[in-house]
Design a protein around this motif. Structure first.
Motif, PDB file in Angstrom:
ATOM      1  N   ASP A 143      18.399  -1.950  42.545  1.00 42.09           N
ATOM      2  CA  ASP A 143      17.354  -1.479  43.455  1.00 42.09           C
ATOM      3  C   ASP A 143      16.067  -1.266  42.658  1.00 42.09           C
ATOM      4  OD1 ASP A 143      17.553   1.082  42.180  1.00 42.09           O
ATOM      5  OD2 ASP A 143      19.110   1.677  43.602  1.00 42.09           O
ATOM      6  N   PHE A 144      14.987  -0.967  43.384  1.00 42.65           N
ATOM      7  CA  PHE A 144      13.674  -0.847  42.756  1.00 42.65           C
ATOM      8  C   PHE A 144      13.630   0.307  41.762  1.00 42.65           C
ATOM      9  CE2 PHE A 144       9.278   0.730  42.725  1.00 42.65           C
ATOM     10  CZ  PHE A 144       8.594  -0.430  42.394  1.00 42.65           C
ATOM     11  N   GLN A 145      14.239   1.425  42.116  1.00 43.23           N
ATOM     12  CA  GLN A 145      14.218   2.581  41.217  1.00 43.23           C
ATOM     13  C   GLN A 145      14.900   2.263  39.885  1.00 43.23           C
ATOM     14  OE1 GLN A 145      15.051   2.590  44.410  1.00 43.23           O
ATOM     15  NE2 GLN A 145      14.145   4.365  45.496  1.00 43.23           N
ATOM     16  N   ALA A 146      16.000   1.508  39.963  1.00 46.54           N
ATOM     17  CA  ALA A 146      16.691   1.129  38.727  1.00 46.54           C
ATOM     18  C   ALA A 146      15.854   0.178  37.888  1.00 46.54           C
ATOM     19  CB  ALA A 146      18.035   0.496  39.064  1.00 46.54           C
ATOM     20  N   ILE A 148      12.509   0.110  37.722  1.00 41.31           N
ATOM     21  CA  ILE A 148      11.465   0.905  37.076  1.00 41.31           C
ATOM     22  C   ILE A 148      12.063   1.773  35.966  1.00 41.31           C
ATOM     23  CG2 ILE A 148       9.753   2.709  37.445  1.00 41.31           C
ATOM     24  CD1 ILE A 148       9.028  -0.103  38.557  1.00 41.31           C
ATOM     25  N   ALA A 149      13.264   2.324  36.193  1.00 42.96           N
ATOM     26  CA  ALA A 149      13.908   3.142  35.157  1.00 42.96           C
ATOM     27  C   ALA A 149      14.212   2.308  33.913  1.00 42.96           C
ATOM     28  CB  ALA A 149      15.200   3.753  35.717  1.00 42.96           C
ATOM     29  N   ARG A 152      11.022   1.739  32.051  1.00 45.43           N
ATOM     30  CA  ARG A 152      10.593   2.961  31.369  1.00 45.43           C
ATOM     31  C   ARG A 152      11.430   3.213  30.109  1.00 45.43           C
ATOM     32  NH1 ARG A 152       9.990   5.923  35.698  1.00 45.43           N
ATOM     33  NH2 ARG A 152       7.732   5.599  35.754  1.00 45.43           N
ATOM     34  N   GLN A 180       3.350   2.703  38.642  1.00 44.36           N
ATOM     35  CA  GLN A 180       4.564   3.382  38.185  1.00 44.36           C
ATOM     36  C   GLN A 180       4.462   3.858  36.741  1.00 44.36           C
ATOM     37  OE1 GLN A 180       7.176   4.102  40.167  1.00 44.36           O
ATOM     38  NE2 GLN A 180       6.203   3.100  41.924  1.00 44.36           N
ATOM     39  N   ALA A 227      12.530  -4.833  46.840  1.00 42.98           N
ATOM     40  CA  ALA A 227      11.392  -4.231  47.547  1.00 42.98           C
ATOM     41  C   ALA A 227      10.550  -5.339  48.142  1.00 42.98           C
ATOM     42  CB  ALA A 227      10.549  -3.369  46.610  1.00 42.98           C
ATOM     43  N   GLU A 245       7.039   2.743  51.051  1.00 39.74           N
ATOM     44  CA  GLU A 245       8.147   3.696  51.170  1.00 39.74           C
ATOM     45  C   GLU A 245       8.526   4.278  49.812  1.00 39.74           C
ATOM     46  OE1 GLU A 245      11.617   2.599  53.735  1.00 39.74           O
ATOM     47  OE2 GLU A 245      10.469   0.753  54.040  1.00 39.74           O
ATOM     48  N   LEU A 246       8.341   3.466  48.773  1.00 40.38           N
ATOM     49  CA  LEU A 246       8.758   3.867  47.432  1.00 40.38           C
ATOM     50  C   LEU A 246       7.665   4.623  46.679  1.00 40.38           C
ATOM     51  CD1 LEU A 246      10.556   0.531  46.580  1.00 40.38           C
ATOM     52  CD2 LEU A 246      11.675   2.737  46.975  1.00 40.38           C
ATOM     53  N   GLY A 247       6.576   4.938  47.379  1.00 40.68           N
ATOM     54  CA  GLY A 247       5.539   5.764  46.772  1.00 40.68           C
ATOM     55  C   GLY A 247       4.366   5.006  46.211  1.00 40.68           C
TER      56      GLY A 247
END
Length: 327
Positions: A143-146, A148-149, A152, A180, A227, A245-247
């Motif tokens: 997913d998108f959060q993973a 970006i993590a 990072r 991000q 996304a 939606e993801l900010g």
């Protein structure tokens, strides 16, 4: 009214009538031969597909054959230059995109045409939303959060493909990454297909590309759509959240619009605007856009010109911030 009775009309009315006839004559005589739509990108690509769909429905409306001519090179600027220098009589049209009409003015310092001065806007056609995809190289990124993590945790180690430096594919990803606060390594390719092949083959980790371009490999499980860049979720990928939606703030896609060379007579521009709008209502054209996750979006010439200027300013900030200049 007889011809003799014209002598009874005030001179100002006679002059006005003559002027109106002269003004209308270009549109009345147009078109009197084949109309061509120049596409600055290869056959089979998104711009070519939309251009050919437009040509197919526009021809019967204009009463003339409409053909597509692919003039490929220099990020679309080769075709744009040819279109800009064509005879301004409405028989040569240009299927411009945000890259050629808004981004290259900043990214290419020696651009051989001016997007504002050398083109007459006719109508906006569609905004094709971007899908952000990951491939088999990083199976744990689902997913998108993973994504970006991972970026990072490993600054500059996660890679993303594009179809060229300063393309919308490149800059859309850069804009999201800047929001991000993370970095990835950009791997530019010569087109969308080579970039997609690198994702599917596991050589590159992720990519942003027009939504319809990912549908086939997403459906058979070779990539994941994490996304989309759109105001609302794209029906092709109902489970993929929007960047909003993801900010984030990105809701821009790869927009397409029809232009004529500058100095094309206003009556012809009006005739073309009406014809293009009618073409965009045809079911076959609507279906082509649907398969790309987009819908027709007709506009006035003035609205298209304003959009172009607004987007040039917005993307110029990203070009300068990422040093995405074409030398």
């Amino acid at each position: 009214m007889t011809l003799l009775s014209h002598r009874l009309l005030p001179r100002r009315l006679l002059l006005g009538a003559a002027g109106a006839t002269a003004l209308a004559s270009p549109a009345l005589a147009f078109p009197d031969r084949v109309v061509r739509i120049i596409s600055g990108f290869p056959p089979g690509g998104l711009n070519d597909v939309v251009s050919r769909a437009m040509a197919q429905v526009l021809g019967p409306i204009l009463g003339q054959n409409v053909v597509v001519e692919n003039r490929v090179g220099a990020g679309g600027s080769l075709g744009a230059t040819m279109a800009a220098r064509a005879q301004p009589d409405g028989h040569t049209l240009w299927m411009g995109i945000v890259d050629t009409q808004a981004i290259l003015a900043t990214a290419m310092p020696n651009l051989p045409y001016d997007p504002d001065r050398d083109f007459a806007p006719i109508s906006f056609v569609a905004n094709v939303p971007f899908a952000f995809i990951t491939g088999p190289s990083k199976p744990n990124i689902r997913d998108f959060q993973a994504l970006i993590a991972a970026a990072r945790a490993e600054p500059g180690q996660i890679t993303f493909a594009s179809w060229g430096v300063a393309s919308t594919s490149h800059l859309a990803m850069e804009r999201v990454l800047r929001q991000q606060g993370v970095e990835m390594l950009h791997v530019p390719f010569t087109g969308q297909a080579p970039g997609m092949n690198a994702i599917v083959g596991g050589q590159v980790d992720c990519m942003s590309l027009p939504a319809g371009g990912a549908e086939g490999v997403w459906r058979d499980g070779r990539v994941r759509v994490v996304a989309v860049a759109a105001r609302e979720r794209v029906p092709l990928y109902p489970d993929a959240p929007t960047i909003l939606e993801l900010g984030g703030t990105l809701d821009a896609g790869l927009w397409k619009a029809i232009y004529a060379p500058a100095r094309t007579p206003a009556p012809i521009i009006r005739r073309l605007n009406q014809a293009v709008h009618e073409a965009m209502r045809q079911p076959s054209f609507i279906e082509v856009l649907r398969l790309q996750g987009a819908v027709p979006a007709p506009s006035t010439p003035e609205e298209l010109g304003e959009l172009q200027r607004r987007d040039r300013e917005a993307w110029a900030e990203v070009v300068r911030a990422t040093n995405a200049f074409l030398r």
